[in-house]
Design an enzyme around this catalytic site. Structure first.
Site, PDB file in Angstrom:
ATOM      1  N   HIS A 270       0.973  -1.353  -0.151  1.00 23.32           N
ATOM      2  CA  HIS A 270       0.147  -0.003   0.031  1.00 23.32           C
ATOM      3  C   HIS A 270       0.805   1.172   0.146  1.00 23.32           C
ATOM      4  O   HIS A 270       0.494   2.194  -0.830  1.00 23.32           O
ATOM      5  CB  HIS A 270      -1.050   0.178   1.313  1.00 23.32           C
ATOM      6  N   HIS A 317       0.595  -2.937   9.433  1.00 18.41           N
ATOM      7  CA  HIS A 317       1.966  -2.763   9.128  1.00 18.41           C
ATOM      8  C   HIS A 317       2.624  -1.877  10.446  1.00 18.41           C
ATOM      9  O   HIS A 317       2.191  -0.939  10.914  1.00 18.41           O
ATOM     10  CB  HIS A 317       2.202  -1.951   7.907  1.00 18.41           C
TER      11      HIS A 317
END
Length: 504
Positions: A270, A317
């Site tokens: 991303h 993350h």
């Protein structure tokens, strides 16, 4: 000297990878899990508990833990990944609560998946930092821990309070079917803002943003932008399956999103797409279109920062993953950007370009499917490669037929047309008709290719989700379906617009 530098870099990486930083950021942004009032306290107790024999971790068993007045449960969860071998057997990997991805804590009074886990701690006002860090005569580093058996019905639920909203994670995990546990949000604005940020790296965004640029702005820019996106995403997904770093542990991290939870973590793709797309768009359009550079740079930077921070907010993350994704994407852009003219000219003019492109992308897909057991990243990789191949094929056909020609150099820079109601109406009409056509083509191709691939490979097609976990099904299905979507975006849909006199 060099050894000291490497040691310090390693220590910095370990520090940035620590999930406690993600949990603290979530807490600052008003996100709290129903497993704990304080993520910092949770991880301290989890770390201490790993070295204390007074707490036994028995797989499948439950323990009621009282930590300075708070109570809850602890268990070990299993991370399940499908193995693409005959019989489609499940491969299960045990995961420690505080160190591996997949350790799940259920809200008090509820279960997520099979069985809940986690100790419900007291509020920070009741449990001081000193209690968690100083050794005492008994318990975990001085904190009082009492463990007795407890049934799920005896759990004490946590009152969210009038200023908090209880919500569920975004979409269930497409690998395990896990829907995750409920969590609490105090700041709705940040929740919706970072949800928007994370959607800028999902399929719904790609299937609307790229067509919008093609149909309403500049096909030249879109061809090259998609080429950059394909390479950035392919390298990012493949690197994940080579490094195989687990996502931040939960607890202490709250999983605001579950869809990609079964994938590996390093680097954040991303963050890579959130860096590559806006800055490539800036490089491709500045000088070709008239607009202030600082305006374009500011928009690109805001886009990038929003996507990167959203991945930490979502609990998907660590800080290290996001930084690595950002830097990795910049490195790819530095290497790849100068070669864009050569690649685009090859796609347009070389006689055997379609055959080479299709074969190259298919070979890259086969390579990525051999890196690891089945996960959502493999299907995404095939999907990205298929889209790139379809767009390249459509570009070649458009050039051969003389359709959608690029404006001559003497007309540059291009001036944005003045906004008007008619311009917006035509653009919206193109988008509605075009996206509906793409969705119809995608649905039709899925209905054809999945059963056909199952029949050819001899895999039962009764359970589509299980059948797609075989490379023999998912690679051709994803590649063919999204090749057709990419081809339709740049060739078939513009022909429909030309027929309906809706072309730019």
């Amino acid at each position: 000297m060099a050894h000291n530098i490497i040691t310090k870099i390693g220590q910095l990486c370990n520090y940035l990878q620590d999930p406690i930083h993600v949990a603290r950021f979530q807490q600052i942004c008003g996100v709290s899990g129903t497993f704990s009032r304080n993520p910092a306290e949770t991880i301290e107790v989890e770390r201490a508990g790993l070295h204390n024999s007074s707490i036994s971790h028995i797989q499948g068993g439950h323990e009621k833990c009282t930590v300075n007045g708070g109570e809850g449960e602890k268990t070990k969860s299993l991370r399940q990944r499908e193995v693409t071998s005959p019989g489609n057997s499940l491969k299960q990997e045990g995961v420690d609560n505080a160190s591996q991805n997949g350790a799940v804590v259920t809200p008090a009074g509820k279960t997520a998946g099979n069985s809940g886990s986690g100790c419900r701690l007291a509020r920070s006002s009741d449990v001081g930092v000193r209690d968690l860090t100083e050794n005492g005569p008994s318990g975990v580093n001085g904190s009082r821990v009492d463990c007795t058996s407890e049934t799920p019905d005896e759990r004490i639920s946590e009152d969210p309070g009038p200023s908090k909203t209880t919500v569920k994670p975004l979409r269930k995990n497409s690998l395990t079917g896990d829907v995750g546990q409920e969590f609490l949000i105090e700041n709705k604005f940040l929740y919706y803002l970072f949800t928007l940020g994370t959607e800028l790296g999902n399929e719904l965004f790609y299937i609307t943003f790229f067509p919008f640029i093609i149909w309403n702005v500049d096909a030249y820019v879109s061809r090259r932008l998609i080429a950059v996106w394909v390479w950035v995403m392919y390298l990012g997904q493949s690197t994940k399956d080579v490094i195989r770093l687990s996502r931040p542990a939960s607890p202490p991290v709250v999983k605001v999103e579950m869809f990609y939870n079964s994938e590996y973590s390093m680097p954040s793709t991303h963050a890579m797409s959130g860096t590559a797309i806006p800055f490539s768009l800036l490089l491709l359009t500045y000088g070709r279109w008239e607009y202030p550079f600082m305006l374009g740079f500011t928009l690109a930077m805001c886009w990038c920062v929003l996507v990167c921070i959203s991945r930490i907010y979502m609990g998907m993350h660590s800080i290290l993953d996001v930084i690595a994704g950002f830097l990795y994407s910049l490195l790819i852009l530095v290497v790849f950007q100068p070669a864009l003219d050569l690649i685009d000219n090859f796609n347009l003019t070389y006689r055997y370009a379609p055959l080479i492109i299709i074969s190259l992308h298919l070979g890259m897909g086969l390579f990525s499917f051999t890196l690891d057991t089945w996960s959502t990243s493999r299907g995404d990789t095939a999907q990205i490669l298929g889209t790139g191949a379809g767009v390249a094929l459509a570009s070649h056909l458009n050039h051969y037929l003389g359709l959608m020609p690029d404006p001559p150099l003497d007309q540059l820079p291009l001036s944005p047309p003045p906004l008007s109601a008619s311009l917006l109406a035509v653009a919206m009409l193109r988008m509605c008709l075009g996206v509906l056509m793409l969705l119809a083509i995608r649905a039709l191709m899925k209905a054809i290719t999945i059963p056909l691939a199952c029949r050819i490979s001899g895999i039962p097609s009764g359970d589509v989700r299980k059948a797609r976990q075989h490379m023999e099904v998912e690679l051709p299905y994803r590649y063919i379906v999204y090749s057709m979507v990419g081809f339709s975006t740049l060739f078939l849909v513009p022909q429909l617009f030309r027929y309906l006199q809706l072309s730019c």
